[in-house]
Design an enzyme around this catalytic site. Sequence first.
Site, PDB file in Angstrom:
ATOM      1  N   ASP A 128      -1.157 -24.263  13.194  1.00  0.00           N
ATOM      2  CA  ASP A 128      -0.142 -23.259  13.550  1.00  0.00           C
ATOM      3  C   ASP A 128       1.241 -23.886  13.664  1.00  0.00           C
ATOM      4  OD1 ASP A 128      -0.716 -24.784  15.759  1.00  0.00           O
ATOM      5  OD2 ASP A 128      -0.901 -23.106  17.159  1.00  0.00           O
ATOM      6  N   LYS A 179       1.424 -30.461  29.670  1.00  0.00           N
ATOM      7  CA  LYS A 179       2.211 -29.401  30.306  1.00  0.00           C
ATOM      8  C   LYS A 179       2.722 -29.760  31.711  1.00  0.00           C
ATOM      9  CE  LYS A 179      -0.110 -25.829  27.583  1.00  0.00           C
ATOM     10  NZ  LYS A 179      -0.979 -26.691  26.807  1.00  0.00           N
ATOM     11  N   ASP A 237       6.024 -24.649  16.533  1.00  0.00           N
ATOM     12  CA  ASP A 237       4.648 -24.235  16.782  1.00  0.00           C
ATOM     13  C   ASP A 237       4.718 -22.710  16.947  1.00  0.00           C
ATOM     14  OD1 ASP A 237       2.637 -23.318  18.479  1.00  0.00           O
ATOM     15  OD2 ASP A 237       2.700 -25.032  19.819  1.00  0.00           O
TER      16      ASP A 237
HETATM   17  P1  GTP Z   1      -3.807 -19.600  22.405  1.00  0.00           P
HETATM   18  O1  GTP Z   1      -5.072 -18.897  22.760  1.00  0.00           O
HETATM   19  O2  GTP Z   1      -2.658 -18.639  22.265  1.00  0.00           O
HETATM   20  O3  GTP Z   1      -3.487 -20.775  23.255  1.00  0.00           O
HETATM   21  O4  GTP Z   1      -3.950 -20.175  20.896  1.00  0.00           O
HETATM   22  P2  GTP Z   1      -5.029 -21.140  20.225  1.00  0.00           P
HETATM   23  O5  GTP Z   1      -6.407 -20.635  20.465  1.00  0.00           O
HETATM   24  O6  GTP Z   1      -4.665 -21.259  18.784  1.00  0.00           O
HETATM   25  O7  GTP Z   1      -4.856 -22.504  20.990  1.00  0.00           O
HETATM   26  P3  GTP Z   1      -3.792 -23.664  20.679  1.00  0.00           P
HETATM   27  O8  GTP Z   1      -2.496 -23.054  20.255  1.00  0.00           O
HETATM   28  O9  GTP Z   1      -3.790 -24.584  21.826  1.00  0.00           O
HETATM   29  O10 GTP Z   1      -4.495 -24.384  19.465  1.00  0.00           O
HETATM   30  C1  GTP Z   1      -3.905 -25.417  18.734  1.00  0.00           C
HETATM   31  C2  GTP Z   1      -4.599 -25.478  17.384  1.00  0.00           C
HETATM   32  O11 GTP Z   1      -5.998 -25.753  17.571  1.00  0.00           O
HETATM   33  C3  GTP Z   1      -4.516 -24.173  16.607  1.00  0.00           C
HETATM   34  O12 GTP Z   1      -4.313 -24.498  15.254  1.00  0.00           O
HETATM   35  C4  GTP Z   1      -5.876 -23.528  16.844  1.00  0.00           C
HETATM   36  O13 GTP Z   1      -6.299 -22.716  15.754  1.00  0.00           O
HETATM   37  C5  GTP Z   1      -6.776 -24.733  16.985  1.00  0.00           C
HETATM   38  N1  GTP Z   1      -7.907 -24.479  17.881  1.00  0.00           N
HETATM   39  C6  GTP Z   1      -7.856 -24.132  19.194  1.00  0.00           C
HETATM   40  N2  GTP Z   1      -9.100 -23.981  19.681  1.00  0.00           N
HETATM   41  C7  GTP Z   1      -9.955 -24.222  18.649  1.00  0.00           C
HETATM   42  C8  GTP Z   1     -11.392 -24.223  18.515  1.00  0.00           C
HETATM   43  O14 GTP Z   1     -12.150 -23.962  19.457  1.00  0.00           O
HETATM   44  N3  GTP Z   1     -11.896 -24.551  17.278  1.00  0.00           N
HETATM   45  C9  GTP Z   1     -11.099 -24.851  16.221  1.00  0.00           C
HETATM   46  N4  GTP Z   1     -11.690 -25.136  15.049  1.00  0.00           N
HETATM   47  N5  GTP Z   1      -9.754 -24.848  16.301  1.00  0.00           N
HETATM   48  C10 GTP Z   1      -9.201 -24.547  17.496  1.00  0.00           C
END
Ligand code: GTP
Length: 343
Positions: A128, A179, A237
Amino acid sequence: QAEDGIRDVERSRGLGDVYKRQMKALLLVGGYATRLRPLSLDRPKCLFPVDNKPIIDYLIENLAKANCTEVVLAVNNHAEKIKSYLGEEKHGIKLHYSQEDQPLGTGGPIKLATNYLQDEPFLVLNGDILSWIDYAELMQHHKENHATATLTLKQVSDPTRYGVVRFGENDSIQEFVEKPTREQAPSNWINAGCYALNPEILNTIPEGKVSIERQVFPKLAAQNKLKGYKYHGDWIDIGVPSDYLGADKLIRKTQASINPTCIIHPNATITDSIIWGNTTIGPHTIITSTIIGRNTMIGHHISIKNSVIADNTIIDHNLIITEATIYPNLHIETNIKNREIKT
Ligand code: GTP
């Protein structure tokens, strides 16, 4: 200053070309994107368009430039949508899918994909993030510094939403703080969500759901095995609506990003906004700093500002909508100010 101990790699043209060897990357694209709800209920964050092109395309194009030949997509939520968009190959890169039965966080997916990654150093990227990091140069820096993990670091004015590093000596990251408050923040250099990792790290990640930021990096920092690579270019991001709008603004050359399938009345004014496909907007409607999903009908003489409107919404004429979050499939007939509308 200890901070100056980190070798400051400028984005010098050509250095990236030195790293000619092929490499692999794992893309984390399985998150739930809760902060982008309701837009993310129906679409994974990596397929959110930026200037009318899914953000995942920017990542894969940049990987192809760095001579990356294989990418593992760590998928969970909305896996089928990602597979049907990307297929088996993109920009000359072979794509593999590593499917999780349950969300494994940011570390568990790397462990799960061990079979693809165990041969040589590899990259891990959050799916992202819009950036122009030279991945080949990052990998070269990683190898030269004999680190177990090298984090790409970006300097920001407000580090409190991110993982922040405290610099040690000899190119090392001494501490990694997730954070922090402004007072606790040890620097304003943050984890940019892009790492070069040695395969030995696979032995240190436990099975199951793991946060690499909270469970793996602090341990490596304590062992002096975590290094930094400073990146000076643009970086966003897209995790929250305002940053998603900011990323789009960075790329587009127009006043707003409007999918070509939309029908916009010539007397409508749309500024700093993103409009996904098949939306109709009537005359004398003014839309500012707003994200609008697919198949939405917006009438005439409406003002919409700082809002998020999900798919299949109908908005009646002569309304004022500000700071609203509107869930899918709703018919809006009244003014809305600073509210979330779910039913
Ligand atoms: P929020 O729920 O809004 O915090 O978003 P998010 O679920 O995408 O979490 P975050 O922004 O912290 O994730 C950072 C990156 O890790 C993103 O590209 C997510 O798609 C990925 N990510 C987060 N959790 C997982 C997971 O459980 N599995 C996989 N494969 N990717 C994950």
